[in-house]
Scaffold this motif. Sequence first.
Motif, short mmCIF file in Angstrom:
data_model
loop_
_atom_site.label_atom_id
_atom_site.label_comp_id
_atom_site.label_asym_id
_atom_site.label_seq_id
_atom_site.Cartn_x
_atom_site.Cartn_y
_atom_site.Cartn_z
N VAL A 79 0.82 -1.19 0.00
CA VAL A 79 0.00 0.00 0.00
C VAL A 79 0.86 1.26 0.00
O VAL A 79 1.57 1.51 0.94
CB VAL A 79 -0.91 0.04 1.25
N LYS A 80 0.81 1.97 -1.09
CA LYS A 80 1.44 3.27 -1.19
C LYS A 80 0.60 4.08 -2.15
O LYS A 80 0.01 3.55 -3.07
CB LYS A 80 2.85 3.15 -1.73
N SER A 81 0.58 5.34 -1.94
CA SER A 81 -0.18 6.16 -2.86
C SER A 81 0.56 6.25 -4.19
O SER A 81 1.75 5.96 -4.27
CB SER A 81 -0.38 7.56 -2.28
N ARG A 82 -0.13 6.67 -5.20
CA ARG A 82 0.49 6.80 -6.52
C ARG A 82 1.60 7.85 -6.54
O ARG A 82 2.52 7.78 -7.33
CB ARG A 82 -0.58 7.14 -7.55
N THR A 83 1.51 8.81 -5.67
CA THR A 83 2.52 9.87 -5.63
C THR A 83 3.70 9.50 -4.75
O THR A 83 4.68 10.22 -4.70
CB THR A 83 1.93 11.17 -5.07
N GLY A 84 3.60 8.41 -4.01
CA GLY A 84 4.67 8.02 -3.10
C GLY A 84 4.59 8.77 -1.78
O GLY A 84 5.53 8.80 -1.02
N GLU A 85 3.44 9.38 -1.48
CA GLU A 85 3.29 10.16 -0.26
C GLU A 85 2.11 9.64 0.55
O GLU A 85 1.10 9.26 0.00
CB GLU A 85 3.07 11.63 -0.60
N PHE A 86 2.26 9.59 1.86
CA PHE A 86 1.16 9.20 2.73
C PHE A 86 1.26 9.96 4.04
O PHE A 86 2.30 10.48 4.38
CB PHE A 86 1.12 7.68 2.97
N GLN A 87 0.14 10.04 4.75
CA GLN A 87 0.10 10.74 6.02
C GLN A 87 0.09 9.75 7.16
O GLN A 87 -0.40 8.63 7.01
CB GLN A 87 -1.16 11.61 6.08
N LEU A 88 0.62 10.17 8.30
CA LEU A 88 0.58 9.33 9.49
C LEU A 88 -0.79 9.48 10.13
O LEU A 88 -1.23 10.59 10.42
CB LEU A 88 1.66 9.75 10.48
N GLU A 89 -1.47 8.37 10.34
CA GLU A 89 -2.82 8.40 10.91
C GLU A 89 -2.77 8.88 12.35
O GLU A 89 -1.84 8.56 13.09
CB GLU A 89 -3.45 7.01 10.86
N GLY A 90 -3.78 9.63 12.73
CA GLY A 90 -3.89 10.08 14.11
C GLY A 90 -3.23 11.42 14.35
O GLY A 90 -3.24 11.94 15.45
N PHE A 91 -2.63 12.01 13.33
CA PHE A 91 -1.96 13.29 13.50
C PHE A 91 -2.62 14.39 12.69
O PHE A 91 -2.03 15.44 12.46
CB PHE A 91 -0.47 13.17 13.16
N GLY A 92 -3.83 14.17 12.20
CA GLY A 92 -4.61 15.21 11.55
C GLY A 92 -3.90 15.97 10.45
O GLY A 92 -3.89 17.18 10.45
N ASN A 93 -3.28 15.27 9.55
CA ASN A 93 -2.58 15.86 8.41
C ASN A 93 -1.38 16.71 8.82
O ASN A 93 -0.91 17.53 8.05
CB ASN A 93 -3.52 16.71 7.55
N ARG A 94 -0.88 16.51 10.02
CA ARG A 94 0.28 17.28 10.46
C ARG A 94 1.59 16.59 10.15
O ARG A 94 2.64 17.19 10.31
CB ARG A 94 0.17 17.55 11.95
N ALA A 95 1.55 15.33 9.75
CA ALA A 95 2.78 14.60 9.44
C ALA A 95 2.57 13.79 8.18
O ALA A 95 1.59 13.07 8.05
CB ALA A 95 3.16 13.68 10.59
N SER A 96 3.51 13.92 7.24
CA SER A 96 3.42 13.13 6.02
C SER A 96 4.80 12.65 5.60
O SER A 96 5.81 13.27 5.94
CB SER A 96 2.77 13.93 4.88
N VAL A 97 4.81 11.55 4.88
CA VAL A 97 6.04 10.93 4.41
C VAL A 97 6.00 10.92 2.89
O VAL A 97 4.98 10.57 2.30
CB VAL A 97 6.18 9.49 4.95
N LYS A 98 7.09 11.31 2.27
CA LYS A 98 7.16 11.29 0.81
C LYS A 98 8.36 10.47 0.38
O LYS A 98 9.48 10.71 0.81
CB LYS A 98 7.27 12.70 0.25
N GLU A 99 8.10 9.49 -0.47
CA GLU A 99 9.16 8.66 -1.03
C GLU A 99 9.40 9.12 -2.45
O GLU A 99 8.51 9.09 -3.28
CB GLU A 99 8.76 7.19 -0.99
N ASP A 100 10.60 9.58 -2.72
CA ASP A 100 10.95 10.13 -4.03
C ASP A 100 12.29 9.54 -4.46
O ASP A 100 13.35 10.08 -4.14
CB ASP A 100 11.03 11.65 -3.94
#
Length: 113
Positions: free
Chosen positions: A31-52
């Motif tokens: 499971v990864k998004s098409r953009t390679g970016e996902f958010q950490l659940e439980g942090f209300g969009n305050r933390a995200s990870v991007k794989e590039d």
Amino acid sequence: MTNKEYRKRKEQIEKFNFLNPKEANELRKDVKSRTGEFQLEGFGNRASVKEDGNRITLTSYYTEVCEIASGEFKKTWDGFSATTLKHINIFCRYYGFPTFTKREWIELETATK
């Protein structure tokens, strides 16, 4: 987790583009998004990870705080907050790096770009 629960969780993740840290190891390969970016659940969009490509970055509160480049962990933000340290430790556990205490994070040198 049963197969049915796994499929349901996978669909939720694909739909909402986030990954629960407790389930990361089990779902990471699939499971990864098409953009390679996902958010950490439980942090209300305050933390995200991007794989590039060879670079994986953690953004906390709109600030890039650390990265993994060529298999090496690097600190890219010289500040400290308790919540951001939680984000950093989840990021580290997810990618197999040791976690930090407040003192260890503050004493760690910031990488120069």
